[in-house]
Design a protein around this motif. Sequence first.
Motif, PDB file in Angstrom:
ATOM      1  N   CYS A  47       0.700  -0.965   0.230  1.00  0.00           N
ATOM      2  CA  CYS A  47       0.116  -0.259  -0.197  1.00  0.00           C
ATOM      3  C   CYS A  47       0.543   1.239   0.470  1.00  0.00           C
ATOM      4  O   CYS A  47       1.877   1.328   0.727  1.00  0.00           O
ATOM      5  CB  CYS A  47      -0.984  -0.099   0.922  1.00  0.00           C
ATOM      6  SG  CYS A  47      -1.819   1.455   1.720  1.00  0.00           S
ATOM      7  N   ILE A  48       0.505   2.260  -0.650  1.00  0.00           N
ATOM      8  CA  ILE A  48       1.366   3.940  -0.551  1.00  0.00           C
ATOM      9  C   ILE A  48       0.320   4.481  -0.148  1.00  0.00           C
ATOM     10  O   ILE A  48      -0.967   4.360  -0.905  1.00  0.00           O
ATOM     11  CB  ILE A  48       1.710   3.496  -2.260  1.00  0.00           C
ATOM     12  CG1 ILE A  48       1.344   3.592  -3.037  1.00  0.00           C
ATOM     13  CG2 ILE A  48       3.106   2.418  -2.459  1.00  0.00           C
ATOM     14  CD1 ILE A  48       2.120   4.212  -4.667  1.00  0.00           C
ATOM     15  N   ASP A  49       0.510   5.778   0.090  1.00  0.00           N
ATOM     16  CA  ASP A  49      -0.221   6.430   0.058  1.00  0.00           C
ATOM     17  C   ASP A  49       0.244   7.569  -1.891  1.00  0.00           C
ATOM     18  O   ASP A  49       1.260   8.117  -2.482  1.00  0.00           O
ATOM     19  CB  ASP A  49       0.696   8.078   0.856  1.00  0.00           C
ATOM     20  CG  ASP A  49      -0.263   8.575   0.888  1.00  0.00           C
ATOM     21  OD1 ASP A  49      -0.196   9.261  -0.064  1.00  0.00           O
ATOM     22  OD2 ASP A  49      -0.609   9.703   2.183  1.00  0.00           O
ATOM     23  N   LEU A  50      -1.664   8.614  -2.433  1.00  0.00           N
ATOM     24  CA  LEU A  50      -1.191   8.689  -3.046  1.00  0.00           C
ATOM     25  C   LEU A  50      -0.990   9.654  -3.093  1.00  0.00           C
ATOM     26  O   LEU A  50      -0.073   9.834  -4.593  1.00  0.00           O
ATOM     27  CB  LEU A  50      -2.714   8.196  -3.857  1.00  0.00           C
ATOM     28  CG  LEU A  50      -3.397   7.661  -4.679  1.00  0.00           C
ATOM     29  CD1 LEU A  50      -4.843   7.406  -4.523  1.00  0.00           C
ATOM     30  CD2 LEU A  50      -2.526   7.074  -5.145  1.00  0.00           C
ATOM     31  N   LYS A  51      -0.453  10.283  -2.437  1.00  0.00           N
ATOM     32  CA  LYS A  51      -0.005  12.360  -2.341  1.00  0.00           C
ATOM     33  C   LYS A  51       1.238  11.747  -2.251  1.00  0.00           C
ATOM     34  O   LYS A  51       2.306  13.203  -2.907  1.00  0.00           O
ATOM     35  CB  LYS A  51      -0.350  12.841  -0.756  1.00  0.00           C
ATOM     36  CG  LYS A  51      -1.977  13.540  -1.030  1.00  0.00           C
ATOM     37  CD  LYS A  51      -1.969  13.523   0.452  1.00  0.00           C
ATOM     38  CE  LYS A  51      -3.742  14.031   1.128  1.00  0.00           C
ATOM     39  NZ  LYS A  51      -3.844  14.557   1.710  1.00  0.00           N
ATOM     40  N   THR A  52       2.298  11.028  -2.013  1.00  0.00           N
ATOM     41  CA  THR A  52       3.401  10.822  -1.972  1.00  0.00           C
ATOM     42  C   THR A  52       4.536   9.980  -2.384  1.00  0.00           C
ATOM     43  O   THR A  52       5.029   9.879  -2.320  1.00  0.00           O
ATOM     44  CB  THR A  52       3.760  11.130  -0.422  1.00  0.00           C
ATOM     45  OG1 THR A  52       3.311  10.156   0.145  1.00  0.00           O
ATOM     46  CG2 THR A  52       3.196  12.147  -0.075  1.00  0.00           C
TER      47      THR A  52
END
Length: 605
Positions: free
Chosen positions: A509-514
């Motif tokens: 899972c990754i953050d879409l913002k960063t």
Amino acid sequence: MSNVKREEIAIEGASPPSTPSTSVYKPLRIWPAVVLLVLMVVARNLPGWWENGPSNLWMSAAFGPALAAILVFLWWVIGSRASWKERLLGFVVMVGACVGIMFLLDPTMQGPGAMVLTIPLAGAAFAIGTILFSRVLSMKRTVLACLFGILASSTTLAMRTDGMWGNFGVSLQPRWAATTEQRIAERKANTPSVQLSEIASPDLEANLAQPAWPGFRGPQRNGKQQGTALKESLLPEMFTEVWRIPVGPGWSSFVVAGNLLWTQEQRGEQESILCYAADTGREVWVQQTNARFDDPLGGPGPRATPTLAEGFLYVMGAMGDVLKLDPKSGEILWKQDLRTLAERSPPMWGFSSSPLIVEGKVIVYAGGKEQKGLFAFDAQSGDVVWSAPAAEHSYSSAQLETILGEEYILLTTNTGLDLFRPSTGELACHVDSLHEGYRATQPLMIDEASLLLAAGMGTGTAHVTFQRNAEGQLSSEILWSTLNMKPDFSDLVSHDGFAYGFDNNIFSCIDLKTGQRKWKGGRYGKGQVLLLEDSGMLLVATETGSVVLIKATSNSLEELVTISAIEGRTWNHPVVVGDRLYLRNSQEAVCYQLPVVTSEEMAAR
């Protein structure tokens, strides 16, 4: 001088008794063999160990062990310290044995199977034999080492393969086991097909016009299922098997409309388009073309998923046939051949573009030179409406998206992302993102002005944003890129500001913002994921055929339930429609009933 003294002198001057000479045999120099054995292990596992290695690192696992095995035989001849008779005998016997074994292998093994398994086994076992018997100062050590190598490599004579796993391990079955095609023939003899008239519902035409699951990865090609939610309280008992059937090889997924399913398979020398009854799995009709694509890595069969649009079925075969069919009967209405139109042979892993239907046109990627990269056919007649340049390597499908208020056809290739105008095929924007390899993933829209562009090792995932200038021209900018998500040929999904998918072979899972990683876990191989949006869950079909339900949360990996769904290598995208899960691979297909929240319960939420 006494007689005793003379006798002693005589004895001292006499020649010693003759003994067998051992000077021709010396202890072997074994450290190079040890180093080469270690190199075999490192080469085989390097892509998994080197998390952010280059895109062509897969070649290490595919070819490295065989190269090290060849070096073992060269070491034996050049630097082992064995006698020349031993060197000649060992080299001739092992090379002859390898050639003979490869000649006797099952035809499916006479390629990467031999490269990845037979040759490395021969070299590794021979090297181990020389190490174990290096101090045996006779021809016996060479004979024993050869026996080790021959016996180890001969085990592959009992195997056949349908391709390779995502980590380039060989997918093996016993050579004598029934093939998928044989099991299909047996089932057809015992379970006759069903007539459409027997299962057709009064709303058949309406279902064909508005299919629940019209094609590759769903209505928007984004791997998102909506409209029903699962009862989380019943997860431990949730999966009830409805039917299970053998299917032909291929990586196609399902199309669903009412009580009908469509997919593509390989059956012998025919690429086959099939219609099944969704409630029983019984065959309704089959349409076949004389074509067979079989690459040593992916195995045989079609790659693309059919598309049901405007009441008709559109398909692409791995050899390049593009067809329009009547979904009720399987009758072919028109056919085009991309090999002729694009003037090219099938790419390494076959033509893989699932047809996209836009404004009465059928859009498929071909990868030919100059204007023959992307084709648009008239959906009614099959005539070419337009064609446009596109890069030479892509295993992705064209995708329709609205960006800043205007519709574009999106296509990912090895050079990046192209945006075409549907009416003319004019290139409106190019996102430069070179990937040294193949691209086989879909762009993932975040909003109307941004998306994720993903690839495999060496490139990872980039967040692309779009802008318009004063003249209305579209431009792009890469906001961030990360190696924390390298999905290869496994597509991503997004939910509540986070992207979920496979970082090589581990779910993440990754953050879409960063682009920062939130968590990484779950060794599911090279599988596929489907977002059950109304349930707040992720349904992962693992490479080994298990189904895992995961909470769609960025906090941590939270597995809810795992079942063993189907056997064998599974790269096909799962489909959920209503309370049914449909899943297939290159061996079998299965349908499960899921406990869903009723409309009354949904309204009360």
